[in-house]
Design a protein around this motif. Structure first.
Motif, PDB file in Angstrom:
ATOM      1  N   GLY A   1      -7.982  69.702  26.828  1.00  0.00           N
ATOM      2  CA  GLY A   1      -7.041  70.220  27.809  1.00  0.00           C
ATOM      3  C   GLY A   1      -5.747  70.463  27.064  1.00  0.00           C
ATOM      4  O   GLY A   1      -5.683  71.268  26.151  1.00  0.00           O
ATOM      5  N   LEU A   2      -4.720  69.722  27.400  1.00  0.00           N
ATOM      6  CA  LEU A   2      -3.492  69.797  26.621  1.00  0.00           C
ATOM      7  C   LEU A   2      -3.708  69.091  25.295  1.00  0.00           C
ATOM      8  O   LEU A   2      -4.323  68.041  25.219  1.00  0.00           O
ATOM      9  N   ALA A   3      -3.181  69.658  24.213  1.00  0.00           N
ATOM     10  CA  ALA A   3      -3.433  69.117  22.884  1.00  0.00           C
ATOM     11  C   ALA A   3      -2.757  67.769  22.709  1.00  0.00           C
ATOM     12  O   ALA A   3      -1.634  67.557  23.132  1.00  0.00           O
TER      13      ALA A   3
ATOM     14  N   MET B   1     -12.908  72.375  28.513  1.00  0.00           N
ATOM     15  CA  MET B   1     -14.117  72.959  27.927  1.00  0.00           C
ATOM     16  C   MET B   1     -15.345  72.699  28.790  1.00  0.00           C
ATOM     17  O   MET B   1     -16.476  72.769  28.329  1.00  0.00           O
ATOM     18  N   ILE B   2     -15.110  72.450  30.072  1.00  0.00           N
ATOM     19  CA  ILE B   2     -16.187  72.031  30.951  1.00  0.00           C
ATOM     20  C   ILE B   2     -17.256  73.110  31.123  1.00  0.00           C
ATOM     21  O   ILE B   2     -18.449  72.818  31.275  1.00  0.00           O
ATOM     22  N   ASN B   3     -16.873  74.394  31.102  1.00  0.00           N
ATOM     23  CA  ASN B   3     -17.854  75.463  31.259  1.00  0.00           C
ATOM     24  C   ASN B   3     -18.718  75.671  30.020  1.00  0.00           C
ATOM     25  O   ASN B   3     -19.709  76.406  30.071  1.00  0.00           O
ATOM     26  N   ALA B   4     -18.355  75.005  28.925  1.00  0.00           N
ATOM     27  CA  ALA B   4     -19.204  74.989  27.731  1.00  0.00           C
ATOM     28  C   ALA B   4     -20.060  73.721  27.698  1.00  0.00           C
ATOM     29  O   ALA B   4     -20.712  73.437  26.696  1.00  0.00           O
TER      30      ALA B   4
ATOM     31  N   ASN C   1     -12.424  76.970  30.798  1.00  0.00           N
ATOM     32  CA  ASN C   1     -12.087  76.587  32.162  1.00  0.00           C
ATOM     33  C   ASN C   1     -11.006  77.561  32.625  1.00  0.00           C
ATOM     34  O   ASN C   1      -9.952  77.659  31.985  1.00  0.00           O
ATOM     35  N   PRO C   2     -11.239  78.310  33.700  1.00  0.00           N
ATOM     36  CA  PRO C   2     -10.282  79.344  34.107  1.00  0.00           C
ATOM     37  C   PRO C   2      -8.914  78.803  34.499  1.00  0.00           C
ATOM     38  O   PRO C   2      -7.962  79.577  34.618  1.00  0.00           O
TER      39      PRO C   2
END
Length: 238
Positions: free
Chosen positions: A125-127, A160-163, A212-213
Motif C-alpha cells: 500500500g503506502l511504502a 496488490m490484492i487483485n494480483a 487495486n483501483p
C-alpha cells in the motif's frame, strides 16, 4: 559425532526448552556459547539439522523439533534406541519452540527445503521501510526457487490484492536489480522507501502500479527507483 560447540548448543536448547517451554533467542544462544556472531549459531543449527538431532518444521517460521540427544547424555537403557519415538505423550515425542534471529545463506537440506531469511514487513500500500536484518527464517520448497539468492517479506496492505497478494501474506523474492516490464518487484524509492508494486518503464519514467483501483499509479524518474528483487511466490496462513 558432534563438535564441542554443536553439543553445547544442542544441550543448551534442550535444557532451556525443558525448563521454560520455549526456545532461547539467538542472542541467548550466542551469549551461552560465547560466540561473537549470530551467523555462528545458524551454522551450528544447520550442522545439528544435517546430523539428525533437530529438524526445522516446513512452512513454519521459527519452529524447531528436537529429534534426539547424544548417547553420552542418555540413561544406559535408552542408548542405541536414540531416535524419535512413534508413541507416547507429545512432550516425550518432540519438543517444539518458537525462536528468532538466525542469519545465513539460502542453504538447502536433503528434504528439498531451503531456509530463507524473513526481512520483516513490506508495504503493498503506502511504502514503508523494509527491515534488512532478519529476525526469523522461513522454510521454502526448493522447487519454488529459480536459482540465485532469495529472501522473504511479510506483506502489509492491500494495494496488490487483485494480483492475489493479501495483507499478511509472506512473499518469496529473488534478489536482483532488474526486472522485465510487468513484473511485481520490491522497489526502493529515493533510497528511503520500500514497496511491492508492478513495474512499468516507458521512456525516462518508471511507474509503480498497484493492483487495486483505490491506489494511484506512482510515476518517478529513472534515478529514483531501484529494483531490489522480483516476486517468485507466496505463502498464506488461514
Amino acid at each position: 559425532m558432534l563438535t564441542k560447540k554443536q553439543h553445547e548448543l544442542l544441550m543448551f536448547i534442550h535444557h532451556y526448552l525443558e525448563d521454560r517451554g520455549v526456545c532461547p533467542s539467538f542472542d541467548e544462544m550466542k551469549e551461552a556459547l560465547d560466540l561473537k556472531s549470530k551467523s555462528g549459531i545458524h551454522r551450528l543449527i544447520t550442522g545439528l539439522t544435517e546430523r539428525g538431532f533437530i529438524r526445522r518444521l516446513p512452512h513454519r517460521a521459527r519452529a524447531l523439533e528436537v529429534l534426539k540427544l547424544p548417547d553420552a547424555v542418555l540413561p544406559e537403557g535408552l542408548k542405541n534406541r536414540n531416535t524419535k519415538p512413534s508413541t507416547g505423550s507429545p512432550k516425550e515425542n518432540v519438543v517444539q519452540a518458537e525462536f528468532g534471529n538466525r542469519s545465513g545463506d539460502n542453504s538447502s537440506a536433503d528434504n528439498g527445503i531451503v531456509n530463507l531469511p524473513l526481512y520483516g514487513r513490506i508495504a503493498a500500500g503506502l511504502a514503508i521501510e523494509a527491515v534488512t536484518d532478519p529476525d526469523s527464517f522461513v522454510d521454502v520448497p526448493q522447487s519454488m526457487l529459480d536459482g540465485g539468492k532469495h529472501y522473504c517479506l511479510e506483506v502489509a496492505g492491500d494495494s496488490m490484492i487483485n494480483a492475489g497478494i493479501h495483507d499478511g501474506d509472506t512473499v518469496v523474492i529473488r534478489d536482483c536489480n532488474t526486472a522485465e516490464n510487468g513484473a511485481i518487484v520490491v522497489a526502493l524509492i529515493d533510497n528511503e522507501e520500500v514497496t511491492l508494486k508492478r513495474l512499468h518503464r516507458k521512456g525516462n519514467t518508471v511507474a509503480l502500479e498497484a493492483e487495486n483501483p483505490e491506489y494511484e499509479t506512482r510515476i518517478f524518474g529513472p534515478d529514483r527507483v531501484k529494483v531490489q528483487g522480483k516476486l517468485v511466490g507466496l505463502f498464506r496462513q488461514y
